[in-house]
Write an enzyme that holds these catalytic residues in place. Structure first.
Site, short mmCIF file in Angstrom:
data_model
loop_
_atom_site.label_atom_id
_atom_site.label_comp_id
_atom_site.label_asym_id
_atom_site.label_seq_id
_atom_site.Cartn_x
_atom_site.Cartn_y
_atom_site.Cartn_z
N GLU A 154 4.80 -0.83 1.55
CA GLU A 154 4.01 -0.92 0.31
C GLU A 154 3.33 -0.33 -0.76
O GLU A 154 1.81 0.06 -0.72
CB GLU A 154 2.70 -1.80 0.52
CG GLU A 154 3.07 -3.02 1.29
CD GLU A 154 1.56 -4.14 1.57
OE1 GLU A 154 0.99 -3.66 1.44
OE2 GLU A 154 2.59 -5.80 1.39
N GLU A 311 8.08 -9.36 3.83
CA GLU A 311 6.75 -10.26 4.85
C GLU A 311 5.77 -11.28 4.04
O GLU A 311 5.35 -11.59 2.74
CB GLU A 311 5.71 -8.51 4.70
CG GLU A 311 5.59 -7.33 5.60
CD GLU A 311 4.37 -6.79 5.12
OE1 GLU A 311 3.43 -6.72 4.85
OE2 GLU A 311 4.73 -5.26 5.42
C1 GLA Z 1 0.51 -5.38 4.38
C2 GLA Z 1 0.98 -4.43 4.71
C3 GLA Z 1 1.27 -4.44 6.36
C4 GLA Z 1 -0.26 -5.42 6.71
C5 GLA Z 1 -0.32 -7.23 5.90
C6 GLA Z 1 -1.50 -7.51 6.60
O1 GLA Z 1 1.50 -6.25 3.81
O2 GLA Z 1 2.52 -3.64 4.75
O3 GLA Z 1 1.42 -3.05 6.63
O4 GLA Z 1 -1.09 -4.40 7.12
O5 GLA Z 1 -0.26 -6.33 4.63
O6 GLA Z 1 -1.53 -8.59 5.56
#
Ligand code: GLA
Length: 670
Positions: A154, A311
């Site tokens: 991210e 995710e």
């Molecule tokens: C993001 C991050 C993960 C985690 C999630 C929690 O997507 O990439 O590492 O912290 O948030 O929602």
């Protein structure tokens, strides 16, 4: 990116998660892998936060544990989505080099102890991170279990905007490349205002906190610079990997509500496959429709091709003020909404719920309660569905409607001085999307300037910043027979945030057949009615219809008596203008009319069901109709073929019980 995209090769729809085995005693790993197999997990992201484990001291690498995890996963036939491990720095690095720490707009540093404590422009960070990438790529670059490379994590989630001196110097270099001369920069930023004229490049700073409002041109360019800087960083990691490994490379985007810092239109071409993280945002009034919008936007970034949901969550997250659990069945519906809208992977953060650290109350596939839990049973159930719908992989969503989305317009809309602080770009986007969504039609999300051929209807909500050439693509397309809806606050500034004069909507003005003279926003709760009886809020404006027909007018409010909604014939097409925010019901009614006029067909014929989402993906040999019943009552849809969820033939009017999903292979229709 100049080279061809490397395909992501996976059998069917991938099902998986982030896996952080370093948080656990190795004795747990075998059980993890056995349970992954039970759930049908076949793609696992590892080493996402691995840096301090695999490089415990600068230049000293220890891959023992990671080797073991990779062997265990590979032996179970689970594909690996290999993190480069660079997203969060190890303590030794920030102790040795505190100069890499990021700075916020008020000039204060942000310290290690959380994550992403690095300045995107720091050459020191980059050198250390790329050494790690090189080591990881050399060790695992040709490992047969590696299916995908996961660069960092991210990018820009926390550190996108850094205001330190290193960033300031990099910003100047970026500006010099963009403008060539300081005069061109002064002109673009309008620095004649408030005595801001620069004489030397070194006088320029990032838009750090000021006593008054800041220069909006400077802020806009700082957004562009910050997005480009992280993209450049992505490219540096990707270049190393691509020289060593032939596997596809991506990073997980954050196409989700309120994350605005990266212009992903400019990033998309660098990804071998588009991957996205999406979390339901329960702070919104309608989180579920936002999910569909985000999935459609992700598909837009993928150019209509399948993409990977890297995710999402099985249940609650841990970072909203109130972290709601998902209702029974909601996780399955949410997951399949992503698939319906083009995802060829359903992955979660994370595998096993952490027992320590800031995310210990974030849901996971394997909850604290263990396998004797409703959540685990739903995870296993979803794994079964994902297996049964394998043949959907590779198919593409069919859509006759496009909505224009622009990160630059978002940045320019949200500047500190605007007609109303209740006006938000994303909110306008979501309102228009929700009204379209309610028509049961599919919507593609496209960039300004994108080719519109093939669409019947194009919607441009609040396209505040627009280049003349981008506006022409829309107005020419209308003239050639298209139907478009443009909403208020569109066509106001050019790419330098300079107002288009001669009447608002600037480059859209003629096609819309309107001349807007003055904005007249209204406060929340103030009455705003239209003569048709429709209600509205937020915005009115004073304008004349020059050639357009007035469809509805303001009955009260600051623009009482003037037009509110117009329709202009432009060439062979029709250009609608909506100068207010209709209530949700009235917006739906308006789009029902426009959708019918444009000849857009609904995805499915429904006989009952008030809360049903329908999307069609078209494969080489069949169409796949997704019917997702979010409501509590039975829905009835017309479909003939084979339902892959229940593995049963269906024909004619089929019943979809409340809360459930049907995915029908419609062999008969192609
Ligand atoms: C993001 C991050 C993960 C985690 C999630 C929690 O997507 O990439 O590492 O912290 O948030 O929602």
């Amino acid at each position: 990116m100049t080279t061809a995209r490397r395909p992501f090769v996976h059998d069917g729809i991938a099902y998986g998660c982030d896996y952080n085995p370093e948080q656990w005693d190795p004795s747990v790993w075998a059980e993890d892998v056995a349970l992954m197999t039970e759930a049908g997990v076949d793609l696992v992201a590892i080493n996402v936060f691995g840096w301090s484990h695999i490089e415990p001291r600068q230049g000293e690498f220890d891959f023992t544990a990671l080797d073991r995890v990779i062997d265990l996963l590979a032996a179970a036939g689970i594909g690996i989505n290999l993190g480069t491990g660079t997203s969060s720095t190890p303590p030794w690095l920030t102790r040795l080099h505190p100069e890499i720490l990021p700075m916020t707009e008020d000039g204060t540093l942000r310290y290690p102890g959380g994550r992403q404590a690095w300045c995107p422009s720091s050459p020191v960070f980059r050198e250390a991170a790329l050494a790690l990438v090189d080591a990881v790529a050399r060790r695992y670059g040709s490992h047969p279990a590696v299916e995908l490379w996961h660069v960092s994590n991210e990018l820009g989630c926390h550190n996108a905007l850094c205001y330190c001196d290193t960033s300031a110097a990099a910003f100047r270099v970026w500006l010099e490349a963009r403008y060539g001369t300081i005069d061109a920069l002064n002109s673009a930023w309008g620095t004649a205002f408030w005595s801001q004229t620069y004489r030397e490049w070194d006088e320029i700073l990032p838009p750090r906190a000021t006593l008054s409002t800041r220069n909006p041109g400077q802020q806009l360019d700082f957004h562009r610079f910050s997005s480009d800087t992280l993209l450049d960083y992505f490219r540096a990691e990707a270049e190393i990997i691509r020289a060593i490994s032939d596997k596809p490379v991506t990073t997980n985007f954050m196409v989700t509500a309120h994350i605005e810092n990266l212009d992903y239109w400019s990033w998309a071409a660098d990804m071998d496959v588009i991957a996205n993280d999406h979390y339901l945002d329960n702070r919104l009034s309608d989180p579920r429709t936002e999910l569909s919008f985000a999935a459609d936007l992700t598909r837009g970034l993928a150019g209509g091709e399948p993409w990977l949901l890297m995710e999402h969550s099985t249940g609650a997250v841990n970072w909203q003020p109130l972290n709601r659990a998902k209702a029974p069945g909601q996780m399955i519906r949410n997951s399949l909404t992503h698939v319906a809208r083009g995802a060829d992977a359903v992955c979660f953060f994370q595998w096993r719920a952490s027992v320590q650290g800031s995310e210990k109350f974030h849901s996971a596939m394997l909850p604290h309660a263990g396998t004797d839990s409703a959540l685990w049973r739903e995870v296993v159930e979803l794994g079964g569905i994902v297996d049964r719908i394998a043949e959907v992989a590779g198919s593409r969503v069919v859509s006759e409607v496009a909505i224009v989305f622009s990160w630059e317009a978002w940045w320019a809309t949200q500047t500190e001085s605007r007609p109303s602080h209740e006006l938000g770009y994303l909110e306008q986007m979501h309102a228009a999307y929700a009204a379209l969504y309610a028509q049961g039609v599919s919507v593609d999300v496209v960039a300004p300037g994108a080719d519109l051929s093939g669409y019947r209807l194009v919607v441009a909500p609040g396209l505040h910043l627009v280049r003349a050439a981008e506006a022409s693509v829309i107005t020419d397309w209308i003239a050639a027979g298209g139907t478009a809806v443009v909403t208020f606050y569109s066509g106001i500034v050019d790419e330098n945030d300079r107002v288009w004069t001669g009447g608002y909507t600037g480059p859209f003005r003629q096609a819309l057949g309107v001349a807007v003279e003055e904005f007249a926003p209204v406060a929340a709760g103030e009455p705003l009615r239209l003569t048709s009886g429709a209600t509205a809020s937020l915005w009115s404006e004073r304008f004349r219809a020059t050639t357009a027909a007035v469809i509805d007018s303001f009955a009260d409010g600051p623009s009482a008596g003037g037009p509110a909604i117009t329709r202009n014939t432009w060439g062979e097409g029709a250009a609608w203008y909506v100068a207010t925010l209709p209530s949700a019901a009235d917006y739906r009614a308006l789009f029902a009319r426009v959708v019918a006029e444009a000849g857009v067909t609904a995805t499915a014929r429904m006989r009952a069901g008030s809360d049903v989402e329908t999307v069609r993906r078209r494969g080489e040999n069949a169409d796949y109709l997704f019917v997702i019943n979010h409501g509590g009552d039975v829905a009835v849809a017309e479909a003939t073929g084979h339902d892959l969820v229940t593995d049963a033939a269906v024909s004619g009017e089929i019943e979809i019980p409340g809360g459930s999903v049907r995915i029908i292979r419609e062999e008969a229709l192609v």
